[in-house]
Write an enzyme that holds these catalytic residues in place. Structure first.
Site, mmCIF file in Angstrom:
data_model
loop_
_atom_site.group_PDB
_atom_site.id
_atom_site.type_symbol
_atom_site.label_atom_id
_atom_site.label_comp_id
_atom_site.label_asym_id
_atom_site.label_seq_id
_atom_site.Cartn_x
_atom_site.Cartn_y
_atom_site.Cartn_z
ATOM 1 N N LYS A 13 0.786 -1.133 0.223
ATOM 2 C CA LYS A 13 0.013 -0.171 -0.077
ATOM 3 C C LYS A 13 0.765 1.241 0.155
ATOM 4 C CE LYS A 13 -2.174 -0.976 4.110
ATOM 5 N NZ LYS A 13 -1.507 -2.191 4.254
ATOM 6 N N ARG A 88 -9.741 0.815 8.715
ATOM 7 C CA ARG A 88 -9.401 -0.373 9.114
ATOM 8 C C ARG A 88 -10.335 -1.213 9.913
ATOM 9 N NH1 ARG A 88 -3.462 0.405 9.179
ATOM 10 N NH2 ARG A 88 -2.252 -1.164 9.619
ATOM 11 N N ARG A 127 11.160 -7.017 3.878
ATOM 12 C CA ARG A 127 11.473 -5.483 3.985
ATOM 13 C C ARG A 127 11.975 -4.950 5.263
ATOM 14 N NH1 ARG A 127 5.491 -2.743 4.745
ATOM 15 N NH2 ARG A 127 5.630 -3.106 6.882
ATOM 16 N N ARG A 139 10.915 -0.866 11.358
ATOM 17 C CA ARG A 139 9.895 -0.517 12.260
ATOM 18 C C ARG A 139 9.532 -1.511 13.439
ATOM 19 N NH1 ARG A 139 4.719 -0.034 8.183
ATOM 20 N NH2 ARG A 139 3.816 -0.778 10.170
ATOM 21 N N ARG A 150 -0.802 -8.393 13.492
ATOM 22 C CA ARG A 150 -1.117 -7.401 12.469
ATOM 23 C C ARG A 150 -2.169 -8.109 11.623
ATOM 24 N NH1 ARG A 150 4.156 -4.770 10.633
ATOM 25 N NH2 ARG A 150 2.960 -3.759 9.227
HETATM 26 P P1 AMP Z 1 0.611 0.664 9.080
HETATM 27 O O1 AMP Z 1 1.642 1.866 8.967
HETATM 28 O O2 AMP Z 1 -0.653 0.871 8.291
HETATM 29 O O3 AMP Z 1 1.001 -0.687 8.814
HETATM 30 O O4 AMP Z 1 0.079 0.751 10.774
HETATM 31 C C1 AMP Z 1 0.836 0.580 11.646
HETATM 32 C C2 AMP Z 1 0.197 0.235 12.900
HETATM 33 O O5 AMP Z 1 -0.437 1.633 13.214
HETATM 34 C C3 AMP Z 1 -0.814 -0.479 12.773
HETATM 35 O O6 AMP Z 1 -0.487 -1.901 13.227
HETATM 36 C C4 AMP Z 1 -1.976 -0.141 14.044
HETATM 37 O O7 AMP Z 1 -1.332 -0.152 15.309
HETATM 38 C C5 AMP Z 1 -1.702 1.563 13.677
HETATM 39 N N1 AMP Z 1 -2.804 1.664 12.858
HETATM 40 C C6 AMP Z 1 -2.588 2.468 11.535
HETATM 41 N N2 AMP Z 1 -3.683 2.786 10.951
HETATM 42 C C7 AMP Z 1 -4.661 2.510 12.100
HETATM 43 C C8 AMP Z 1 -5.993 2.692 11.832
HETATM 44 N N3 AMP Z 1 -6.708 3.035 10.668
HETATM 45 N N4 AMP Z 1 -6.761 2.069 12.758
HETATM 46 C C9 AMP Z 1 -6.333 1.609 14.060
HETATM 47 N N5 AMP Z 1 -4.799 1.439 14.204
HETATM 48 C C10 AMP Z 1 -4.292 1.812 12.854
#
Ligand code: AMP
Length: 212
Positions: A13, A88, A127, A139, A150
């Site tokens: 994404k 999400r 990654r 990360r 996740r």
């Molecule tokens: P990402 O960078 O999109 O993989 O997000 C990393 C982490 O941020 C996720 O595993 C969640 O802990 C938090 N996070 C990101 N977007 C959301 C969302 N829309 N709702 C809840 N938690 C989020």
């Protein structure tokens, strides 16, 4: 154009969102990035967000929604954005729909990057390794344990959005296992078709004298 990219962790994404941003001049809104910024603050909320993210669980809706509402109100997002990582959950999607409705706008497309679960772990581990080799930051949630959480969170809380948006006729799916350039090509085609449909509607309305 208002686009949501939907897909499990490691589906690509972020990579695709950056390409859309470059080609269409609309901002890339990543809730992961917004929350990582919030987590870096030495406040109680910041610490809680950091802990939750490191575990792989979802951050509570009110915090996420507050960050998104603030961000999309900024001038660069007025005419479009590409959302990466939001919504999400169904409840986030419903609240977001209401918000857009209040603003008199709608999502143009929700693009699902479809990737089988088995390849996700591999992709994310790669990654993390590549980031470390390049001397970049890895990360905190790119480890085996958090990853499983996740992926479970995606399957249980986010995947239901596919049907939610399909029933609203905005969903398009692309095969996220194809090479990155090919995925980008498919996404651009979806966006161009949408753009043409909008232009045709505007032209017809102009011809018939009806307002848009
Ligand atoms: P990402 O960078 O999109 O993989 O997000 C990393 C982490 O941020 C996720 O595993 C969640 O802990 C938090 N996070 C990101 N977007 C959301 C969302 N829309 N709702 C809840 N938690 C989020």
């Amino acid at each position: 154009m208002r686009i949501v990219l939907l897909g499990p962790p490691g589906a690509g994404k972020g990579t695709q969102a950056k390409r859309i941003t470059g080609a269409y001049n609309i901002p890339h809104l990543s809730t992961g990035d917004m929350l990582r910024a919030a987590a870096s603050a030495e406040t109680n909320i910041g610490k809680k967000v950091k802990e939750t993210m490191a575990s792989g669980k979802l951050v509570p809706d009110p915090l996420v929604l507050a960050a998104v509402i603030e961000r999309i109100a900024q001038s660069d997002a007025r005419h479009g954005f590409v959302l990466d990582g939001f919504p999400r959950t169904i409840s986030q999607a419903v609240t977001f729909d209401d918000l857009l409705h209040t603003e008199g706008v709608e999502l143009d497309r929700v693009i699902e990057l479809h990737v089988d679960e088995e390849v996700l772990l591999d992709r994310i581990v790669t990654r993390a390794r590549e980031a470390a080799q390049a001397g970049g930051a890895v990360r905190a949630d790119d480890n085996h344990e958090a990853l499983k959480v996740r992926i479970d969170a995606y399957r249980e809380q986010t995947a239901p959005l596919i049907d939610y948006y399909r029933s609203r006729n905005v969903l398009k799916s692309v095969d996220g296992l194809r090479p990155v350039d090919s995925v980008t090509e498919q996404i651009f085609q979806i966006m161009e078709r949408r753009q043409r449909a909008i232009s045709n509607t505007v032209a017809e309305q102009a011809k018939s004298g009806r307002p848009g």
